[in-house]
Design a protein around this motif. Structure first.
Motif, PDB file in Angstrom:
ATOM      1  N   GLU A  91       0.839  -1.197   0.000  1.00  0.00           N
ATOM      2  CA  GLU A  91       0.000   0.000   0.000  1.00  0.00           C
ATOM      3  C   GLU A  91       0.876   1.250   0.000  1.00  0.00           C
ATOM      4  OE1 GLU A  91      -3.417  -0.120   2.566  1.00  0.00           O
ATOM      5  OE2 GLU A  91      -3.341  -2.309   2.620  1.00  0.00           O
ATOM      6  N   ARG A  92       1.496   1.500  -1.143  1.00  0.00           N
ATOM      7  CA  ARG A  92       2.455   2.597  -1.275  1.00  0.00           C
ATOM      8  C   ARG A  92       1.835   3.965  -1.011  1.00  0.00           C
ATOM      9  NH1 ARG A  92       7.240   2.177  -4.061  1.00  0.00           N
ATOM     10  NH2 ARG A  92       6.796   4.173  -5.046  1.00  0.00           N
ATOM     11  N   ASP A  93       0.632   4.210  -1.518  1.00  0.00           N
ATOM     12  CA  ASP A  93      -0.006   5.507  -1.313  1.00  0.00           C
ATOM     13  C   ASP A  93      -0.290   5.749   0.167  1.00  0.00           C
ATOM     14  OD1 ASP A  93       0.103   5.996  -4.030  1.00  0.00           O
ATOM     15  OD2 ASP A  93      -1.994   5.457  -4.397  1.00  0.00           O
ATOM     16  N   ALA A  94      -0.780   4.721   0.836  1.00  0.00           N
ATOM     17  CA  ALA A  94      -1.059   4.839   2.271  1.00  0.00           C
ATOM     18  C   ALA A  94       0.240   5.027   3.047  1.00  0.00           C
ATOM     19  CB  ALA A  94      -1.816   3.607   2.777  1.00  0.00           C
ATOM     20  N   ALA A  95       1.300   4.342   2.632  1.00  0.00           N
ATOM     21  CA  ALA A  95       2.603   4.506   3.291  1.00  0.00           C
ATOM     22  C   ALA A  95       3.097   5.935   3.111  1.00  0.00           C
ATOM     23  CB  ALA A  95       3.616   3.506   2.728  1.00  0.00           C
ATOM     24  N   ALA A  96       2.997   6.457   1.887  1.00  0.00           N
ATOM     25  CA  ALA A  96       3.439   7.831   1.627  1.00  0.00           C
ATOM     26  C   ALA A  96       2.656   8.823   2.480  1.00  0.00           C
ATOM     27  CB  ALA A  96       3.286   8.167   0.145  1.00  0.00           C
ATOM     28  N   ALA A  97       1.346   8.642   2.555  1.00  0.00           N
ATOM     29  CA  ALA A  97       0.512   9.535   3.358  1.00  0.00           C
ATOM     30  C   ALA A  97       0.883   9.448   4.841  1.00  0.00           C
ATOM     31  CB  ALA A  97      -0.965   9.198   3.155  1.00  0.00           C
ATOM     32  N   THR A  98       1.222   8.254   5.290  1.00  0.00           N
ATOM     33  CA  THR A  98       1.617   8.060   6.688  1.00  0.00           C
ATOM     34  C   THR A  98       2.928   8.772   6.971  1.00  0.00           C
ATOM     35  OG1 THR A  98       0.427   5.969   6.826  1.00  0.00           O
ATOM     36  CG2 THR A  98       2.210   6.314   8.421  1.00  0.00           C
ATOM     37  N   TYR A  99       3.889   8.622   6.076  1.00  0.00           N
ATOM     38  CA  TYR A  99       5.168   9.321   6.261  1.00  0.00           C
ATOM     39  C   TYR A  99       4.954  10.838   6.272  1.00  0.00           C
ATOM     40  CZ  TYR A  99       7.486   4.847   5.236  1.00  0.00           C
ATOM     41  OH  TYR A  99       7.911   3.545   5.251  1.00  0.00           O
ATOM     42  N   GLU A 100       4.108  11.334   5.368  1.00  0.00           N
ATOM     43  CA  GLU A 100       3.852  12.775   5.290  1.00  0.00           C
ATOM     44  C   GLU A 100       3.197  13.296   6.568  1.00  0.00           C
ATOM     45  OE1 GLU A 100       1.591  13.092   1.678  1.00  0.00           O
ATOM     46  OE2 GLU A 100       3.330  12.539   0.453  1.00  0.00           O
ATOM     47  N   LYS A 101       2.226  12.556   7.073  1.00  0.00           N
ATOM     48  CA  LYS A 101       1.575  12.979   8.317  1.00  0.00           C
ATOM     49  C   LYS A 101       2.578  12.946   9.463  1.00  0.00           C
ATOM     50  CE  LYS A 101      -2.428  12.479  11.202  1.00  0.00           C
ATOM     51  NZ  LYS A 101      -3.697  11.843  11.455  1.00  0.00           N
ATOM     52  N   GLY A 102       3.421  11.918   9.490  1.00  0.00           N
ATOM     53  CA  GLY A 102       4.452  11.834  10.520  1.00  0.00           C
ATOM     54  C   GLY A 102       5.432  12.989  10.428  1.00  0.00           C
ATOM     55  N   MET A 103       5.814  13.370   9.209  1.00  0.00           N
ATOM     56  CA  MET A 103       6.712  14.518   9.037  1.00  0.00           C
ATOM     57  C   MET A 103       6.059  15.795   9.572  1.00  0.00           C
ATOM     58  SD  MET A 103       8.758  13.955   5.416  1.00  0.00           S
ATOM     59  CE  MET A 103       7.366  13.515   4.420  1.00  0.00           C
ATOM     60  N   ASP A 104       4.775  15.968   9.291  1.00  0.00           N
ATOM     61  CA  ASP A 104       4.069  17.144   9.801  1.00  0.00           C
ATOM     62  C   ASP A 104       4.079  17.166  11.328  1.00  0.00           C
ATOM     63  OD1 ASP A 104       3.483  18.064   7.259  1.00  0.00           O
ATOM     64  OD2 ASP A 104       1.449  17.214   7.238  1.00  0.00           O
ATOM     65  N   MET A 105       3.800  16.016  11.935  1.00  0.00           N
ATOM     66  CA  MET A 105       3.777  15.947  13.403  1.00  0.00           C
ATOM     67  C   MET A 105       5.178  16.179  13.973  1.00  0.00           C
ATOM     68  SD  MET A 105       0.663  15.700  14.215  1.00  0.00           S
ATOM     69  CE  MET A 105       0.945  15.531  15.950  1.00  0.00           C
TER      70      MET A 105
ATOM     71  N   ASP B  28      10.992  17.837  16.213  1.00  0.00           N
ATOM     72  CA  ASP B  28      11.781  16.610  16.339  1.00  0.00           C
ATOM     73  C   ASP B  28      12.424  16.332  14.981  1.00  0.00           C
ATOM     74  OD1 ASP B  28      12.801  14.028  16.556  1.00  0.00           O
ATOM     75  OD2 ASP B  28      11.048  13.245  17.635  1.00  0.00           O
ATOM     76  N   MET B  29      13.566  16.952  14.751  1.00  0.00           N
ATOM     77  CA  MET B  29      14.197  16.858  13.435  1.00  0.00           C
ATOM     78  C   MET B  29      14.762  15.467  13.149  1.00  0.00           C
ATOM     79  SD  MET B  29      13.180  19.577  12.278  1.00  0.00           S
ATOM     80  CE  MET B  29      13.825  19.321  10.640  1.00  0.00           C
ATOM     81  N   HIS B  30      15.142  14.744  14.171  1.00  0.00           N
ATOM     82  CA  HIS B  30      15.623  13.370  13.955  1.00  0.00           C
ATOM     83  C   HIS B  30      14.496  12.527  13.353  1.00  0.00           C
ATOM     84  CE1 HIS B  30      17.754   9.615  14.459  1.00  0.00           C
ATOM     85  NE2 HIS B  30      16.673   9.133  15.048  1.00  0.00           N
ATOM     86  N   ALA B  31      13.322  12.566  13.976  1.00  0.00           N
ATOM     87  CA  ALA B  31      12.180  11.807  13.458  1.00  0.00           C
ATOM     88  C   ALA B  31      11.786  12.320  12.078  1.00  0.00           C
ATOM     89  CB  ALA B  31      11.003  11.896  14.421  1.00  0.00           C
ATOM     90  N   TYR B  32      11.795  13.636  11.901  1.00  0.00           N
ATOM     91  CA  TYR B  32      11.445  14.213  10.610  1.00  0.00           C
ATOM     92  C   TYR B  32      12.363  13.677   9.515  1.00  0.00           C
ATOM     93  CZ  TYR B  32      10.613  17.493   6.850  1.00  0.00           C
ATOM     94  OH  TYR B  32      10.310  18.026   5.621  1.00  0.00           O
ATOM     95  N   ASN B  33      13.662  13.701   9.771  1.00  0.00           N
ATOM     96  CA  ASN B  33      14.630  13.237   8.765  1.00  0.00           C
ATOM     97  C   ASN B  33      14.465  11.754   8.469  1.00  0.00           C
ATOM     98  OD1 ASN B  33      15.753  15.788   8.479  1.00  0.00           O
ATOM     99  ND2 ASN B  33      17.280  15.440  10.069  1.00  0.00           N
ATOM    100  N   GLU B  34      14.177  10.961   9.482  1.00  0.00           N
ATOM    101  CA  GLU B  34      13.974   9.526   9.277  1.00  0.00           C
ATOM    102  C   GLU B  34      12.729   9.276   8.424  1.00  0.00           C
ATOM    103  OE1 GLU B  34      12.984   6.987  12.794  1.00  0.00           O
ATOM    104  OE2 GLU B  34      14.954   6.137  12.354  1.00  0.00           O
ATOM    105  N   LEU B  35      11.669   9.994   8.718  1.00  0.00           N
ATOM    106  CA  LEU B  35      10.436   9.857   7.939  1.00  0.00           C
ATOM    107  C   LEU B  35      10.619  10.363   6.509  1.00  0.00           C
ATOM    108  CD1 LEU B  35       8.074  10.958  10.793  1.00  0.00           C
ATOM    109  CD2 LEU B  35       7.861   8.792   9.558  1.00  0.00           C
ATOM    110  N   GLN B  36      11.336  11.456   6.360  1.00  0.00           N
ATOM    111  CA  GLN B  36      11.594  12.005   5.030  1.00  0.00           C
ATOM    112  C   GLN B  36      12.399  11.016   4.189  1.00  0.00           C
ATOM    113  OE1 GLN B  36      14.137  15.484   4.770  1.00  0.00           O
ATOM    114  NE2 GLN B  36      12.838  16.313   3.138  1.00  0.00           N
ATOM    115  N   ALA B  37      13.404  10.399   4.780  1.00  0.00           N
ATOM    116  CA  ALA B  37      14.223   9.424   4.055  1.00  0.00           C
ATOM    117  C   ALA B  37      13.375   8.226   3.625  1.00  0.00           C
ATOM    118  CB  ALA B  37      15.393   8.966   4.912  1.00  0.00           C
ATOM    119  N   ALA B  38      12.511   7.759   4.513  1.00  0.00           N
ATOM    120  CA  ALA B  38      11.631   6.632   4.168  1.00  0.00           C
ATOM    121  C   ALA B  38      10.687   7.029   3.030  1.00  0.00           C
ATOM    122  CB  ALA B  38      10.848   6.192   5.394  1.00  0.00           C
ATOM    123  N   HIS B  39      10.170   8.240   3.097  1.00  0.00           N
ATOM    124  CA  HIS B  39       9.267   8.736   2.057  1.00  0.00           C
ATOM    125  C   HIS B  39       9.985   8.823   0.714  1.00  0.00           C
ATOM    126  CE1 HIS B  39       6.845  11.786  -0.106  1.00  0.00           C
ATOM    127  NE2 HIS B  39       5.828  11.189   0.516  1.00  0.00           N
TER     128      HIS B  39
END
Length: 101
Positions: free
Chosen positions: A67-81, A87-98
């Motif tokens: 479910e790539r679209d759902a994964a992308a949306a999850t990463y994006e929401k996580g980056m926003d949070m 929390d730049m560490h979490a942001y960078n990890e989520l951005q890299a996964a995205h």
């Protein structure tokens, strides 16, 4: 007592404990029960959207489920949070996964 049973036992007395819910979802990931992991992560994030650490793991579960679209949306929401929490560490990890999608 196995870890899943132990965590569920703890959750009986603290059902809203995000750390325990996250730990339970990770235990499901370890045994390759992606459906249970997904449901647990999604319930956790519905109740506590600020629990940033779960977005990455939920995204990975969604990727494994195809479910790539759902994964992308999850990463994006996580980056926003993560950005809101500074929390730049979490942001960078989520951005890299995205970006790796």
């Amino acid at each position: 007592m196995d870890k899943i049973a132990q965590i569920k036992s703890f959750l009986e007395s603290a059902p809203a404990d995000s750390f325990l819910r996250h730990a339970l979802a990770l235990e499901y990931v370890k045994i390759n029960d992606d459906a249970a992991a997904r449901a647990t992560f999604e319930a956790l994030l519905a109740a506590d959207p600020a629990y940033v650490g779960s977005y990455f793991h939920l995204g990975k579960v969604l990727e494994r489920l195809g479910e790539r679209d759902a994964a992308a949306a999850t990463y994006e929401k996580g980056m926003d949070m993560a950005r809101q929490q500074r929390d730049m560490h979490a942001y960078n990890e989520l951005q890299a996964a995205h970006e790796d999608l």
